[in-house]
Design an enzyme around this catalytic site. Structure first.
Site, PDB file in Angstrom:
ATOM      1  N   TYR A 288      40.094  11.961 -25.871  1.00 53.62           N
ATOM      2  CA  TYR A 288      38.906  11.099 -26.001  1.00 53.62           C
ATOM      3  C   TYR A 288      38.672  10.753 -27.470  1.00 53.62           C
ATOM      4  CZ  TYR A 288      34.027   9.599 -26.061  1.00 53.62           C
ATOM      5  OH  TYR A 288      32.874   8.877 -26.275  1.00 53.62           O
TER       6      TYR A 288
ATOM      7  N   SER B   9      32.501   5.882 -31.330  1.00 56.86           N
ATOM      8  CA  SER B   9      31.786   7.165 -31.232  1.00 56.86           C
ATOM      9  C   SER B   9      31.796   7.848 -32.592  1.00 56.86           C
ATOM     10  CB  SER B   9      32.507   8.076 -30.228  1.00 56.86           C
ATOM     11  OG  SER B   9      31.965   9.382 -30.279  1.00 56.86           O
TER      12      SER B   9
HETATM   13  N1  LIG Z   1      26.878   9.023 -24.286  1.00 55.14           N
HETATM   14  C1  LIG Z   1      27.372   9.414 -25.446  1.00 55.14           C
HETATM   15  O1  LIG Z   1      27.028  10.484 -25.970  1.00 55.14           O
HETATM   16  C2  LIG Z   1      28.364   8.545 -26.172  1.00 55.14           C
HETATM   17  C3  LIG Z   1      28.646   8.850 -27.507  1.00 55.14           C
HETATM   18  C4  LIG Z   1      29.580   8.084 -28.186  1.00 55.14           C
HETATM   19  C5  LIG Z   1      30.195   7.020 -27.538  1.00 55.14           C
HETATM   20  N2  LIG Z   1      29.893   6.720 -26.241  1.00 55.14           N
HETATM   21  C6  LIG Z   1      30.601   5.610 -25.603  1.00 55.14           C
HETATM   22  O2  LIG Z   1      29.704   4.733 -24.973  1.00 55.14           O
HETATM   23  C7  LIG Z   1      30.372   4.065 -23.904  1.00 55.14           C
HETATM   24  C8  LIG Z   1      29.512   4.121 -22.658  1.00 55.14           C
HETATM   25  O3  LIG Z   1      29.410   5.472 -22.222  1.00 55.14           O
HETATM   26  P1  LIG Z   1      28.055   6.072 -21.614  1.00 55.14           P
HETATM   27  O4  LIG Z   1      27.610   7.134 -22.513  1.00 55.14           O
HETATM   28  O5  LIG Z   1      27.135   4.994 -21.245  1.00 55.14           O
HETATM   29  O6  LIG Z   1      28.658   6.822 -20.310  1.00 55.14           O
HETATM   30  P2  LIG Z   1      28.442   6.566 -18.759  1.00 55.14           P
HETATM   31  O7  LIG Z   1      27.014   6.607 -18.396  1.00 55.14           O
HETATM   32  O8  LIG Z   1      29.381   7.518 -18.104  1.00 55.14           O
HETATM   33  O9  LIG Z   1      28.961   5.072 -18.546  1.00 55.14           O
HETATM   34  C9  LIG Z   1      30.314   4.750 -18.611  1.00 55.14           C
HETATM   35  C10 LIG Z   1      30.501   3.379 -18.000  1.00 55.14           C
HETATM   36  O10 LIG Z   1      31.897   3.051 -18.097  1.00 55.14           O
HETATM   37  C11 LIG Z   1      32.324   2.604 -16.834  1.00 55.14           C
HETATM   38  N3  LIG Z   1      33.734   2.856 -16.628  1.00 55.14           N
HETATM   39  C12 LIG Z   1      34.416   4.006 -16.788  1.00 55.14           C
HETATM   40  N4  LIG Z   1      35.706   3.836 -16.440  1.00 55.14           N
HETATM   41  C13 LIG Z   1      35.822   2.545 -16.055  1.00 55.14           C
HETATM   42  C14 LIG Z   1      36.895   1.765 -15.566  1.00 55.14           C
HETATM   43  N5  LIG Z   1      38.126   2.267 -15.396  1.00 55.14           N
HETATM   44  N6  LIG Z   1      36.668   0.453 -15.258  1.00 55.14           N
HETATM   45  C15 LIG Z   1      35.425  -0.066 -15.425  1.00 55.14           C
HETATM   46  N7  LIG Z   1      34.379   0.614 -15.870  1.00 55.14           N
HETATM   47  C16 LIG Z   1      34.572   1.918 -16.170  1.00 55.14           C
HETATM   48  C17 LIG Z   1      31.465   3.351 -15.811  1.00 55.14           C
HETATM   49  O11 LIG Z   1      31.402   2.601 -14.614  1.00 55.14           O
HETATM   50  P3  LIG Z   1      32.109   3.039 -13.229  1.00 55.14           P
HETATM   51  O12 LIG Z   1      32.148   4.543 -13.204  1.00 55.14           O
HETATM   52  O13 LIG Z   1      31.240   2.441 -12.184  1.00 55.14           O
HETATM   53  O14 LIG Z   1      33.461   2.434 -13.275  1.00 55.14           O
HETATM   54  C18 LIG Z   1      30.113   3.332 -16.520  1.00 55.14           C
HETATM   55  O15 LIG Z   1      29.442   2.130 -16.258  1.00 55.14           O
HETATM   56  C19 LIG Z   1      31.733   4.759 -23.742  1.00 55.14           C
HETATM   57  O16 LIG Z   1      32.733   3.992 -24.372  1.00 55.14           O
HETATM   58  C20 LIG Z   1      31.529   6.058 -24.485  1.00 55.14           C
HETATM   59  O17 LIG Z   1      32.737   6.592 -24.975  1.00 55.14           O
HETATM   60  C21 LIG Z   1      28.978   7.456 -25.547  1.00 55.14           C
END
Ligand SMILES: NC(=O)c1ccc[n+]([C@@H]2O[C@H](COP(=O)([O-])OP(=O)(O)OC[C@H]3O[C@@H](n4cnc5c(N)ncnc54)[C@H](OP(=O)(O)O)[C@@H]3O)[C@@H](O)[C@H]2O)c1
Length: 247
Positions: A151, A138
């Site tokens: 986080y 991130s």
């Molecule tokens: N969106 C942003 O602004 C942003 C910015 C920087 C970095 N990121 C990173 O990108 C990655 C994906 O996030 P996203 O933005 O796509 O958010 P999201 O839509 O909330 O997706 C998160 C995913 O992680 C899974 N997950 C969470 N806890 C889990 C667990 N214990 N076991 C298995 N799966 C789990 C969730 O699936 P379930 O809930 O079904 O388990 C979901 O599929 C993360 O690492 C996040 O930190 C996102």
């Protein structure tokens, strides 16, 4: 790296970045396995995209991580790319006694799980063509937002870990990528929002994926996307600026 004809394991593919990666990788002619805790979401994705292989698995559970690695290596031995994507984003007020269960779950999901899964896959990946480990960190790894300190610390730890992993694997054929998203419009942070329909905004997920795929194709091993470019370059100045918005 070549972004076709791979077998790719993506942790956390039930929404957001993981699901968008899965859709794009399928279009590019890859085999894709996604995981998540929410079986109902995985079932719905399977109906919409029958080619995507789904597996219920909680990355925060050590036994389930081991079971996932064994299952993937047995049933999908061609797997040559691991994407450590699953993550949660919680707030934490460090001036009050911390709820250590929340802290542990965030650290386990965002940091310990990728460390463990990576170690469970390295021997397997050593024999594979076009092998890669892709860590999703991130921009907040470089400039933390203070109301979600754990986080941001897990993402800074993942940045550091990725540097060390790349170094340790430098004499192997496994490529190690760090993709550094900016704010992307996904469900991330829902766990800490009362209104679950509210998003934290950010760029459309497919715009982010276009940038990430370009970085992978070009072997840009440390790839900030969009506003993360500035966050990585100007971390100290931006820390004050960003955090003053939340006072
Ligand atoms: N969106 C942003 O602004 C942003 C910015 C920087 C970095 N990121 C990173 O990108 C990655 C994906 O996030 P996203 O933005 O796509 O958010 P999201 O839509 O909330 O997706 C998160 C995913 O992680 C899974 N997950 C969470 N806890 C889990 C667990 N214990 N076991 C298995 N799966 C789990 C969730 O699936 P379930 O809930 O079904 O388990 C979901 O599929 C993360 O690492 C996040 O930190 C996102």
């Amino acid at each position: 790296m070549k972004i076709t004809e791979n077998t790719i394991l993506i942790t956390g593919g039930t929404s957001g970045i993981g699901l968008a990666f899965a859709e794009e990788f399928i279009k590019e002619g890859n085999k894709v396995i996604i995981t998540g805790r929410r079986g109902d979401r995985l079932d719905a994705i399977k109906i919409k995209f029958p080619e995507i292989i789904t597996k219920v698995s909680d990355v925060a559970d050590s036994d389930q991580r081991k079971e996932l690695a064994e299952w993937v290596q047995l049933h999908h031995p061609g797997t040559n790319i691991l994407i450590n994507n699953a993550g949660i984003q919680l707030d934490a007020d460090l001036t009050n006694p911390s709820n250590m269960e929340r802290v542990r779950s965030e650290v386990e999901t965002n940091f310990i799980a990728p460390v463990h899964l990576t170690s469970l896959f390295i021997q397997h990946l050593l024999n594979k063509e076009n092998a890669a480990i892709i860590n999703i960190t991130s921009g907040l790894a470089f400039v933390p937002i203070a109301f979600m300190p754990i986080y941001c610390a897990t993402k800074a730890a993942m940045h550091s870990l990725t540097l060390s992993l790349r170094y340790q694997l430098k004499d192997t054929t496994i490529k190690v990528f760090e993709i550094i998203p900016p704010s992307v419009d996904t469900e991330l942070g829902h766990d800490r929002r009362e209104d679950k329909s509210q998003s934290h905004g950010g760029i459309p997920v497919h715009e982010f994926i276009d940038g990430a795929l370009m970085a992978l194709k070009n072997d840009t091993f440390e790839a900030p996307i969009g506003q993360s470019v500035g966050l990585r370059e100007k971390r100290e100045i931006l820390f004050e600026h960003i955090n003053s918005r939340f006072n």
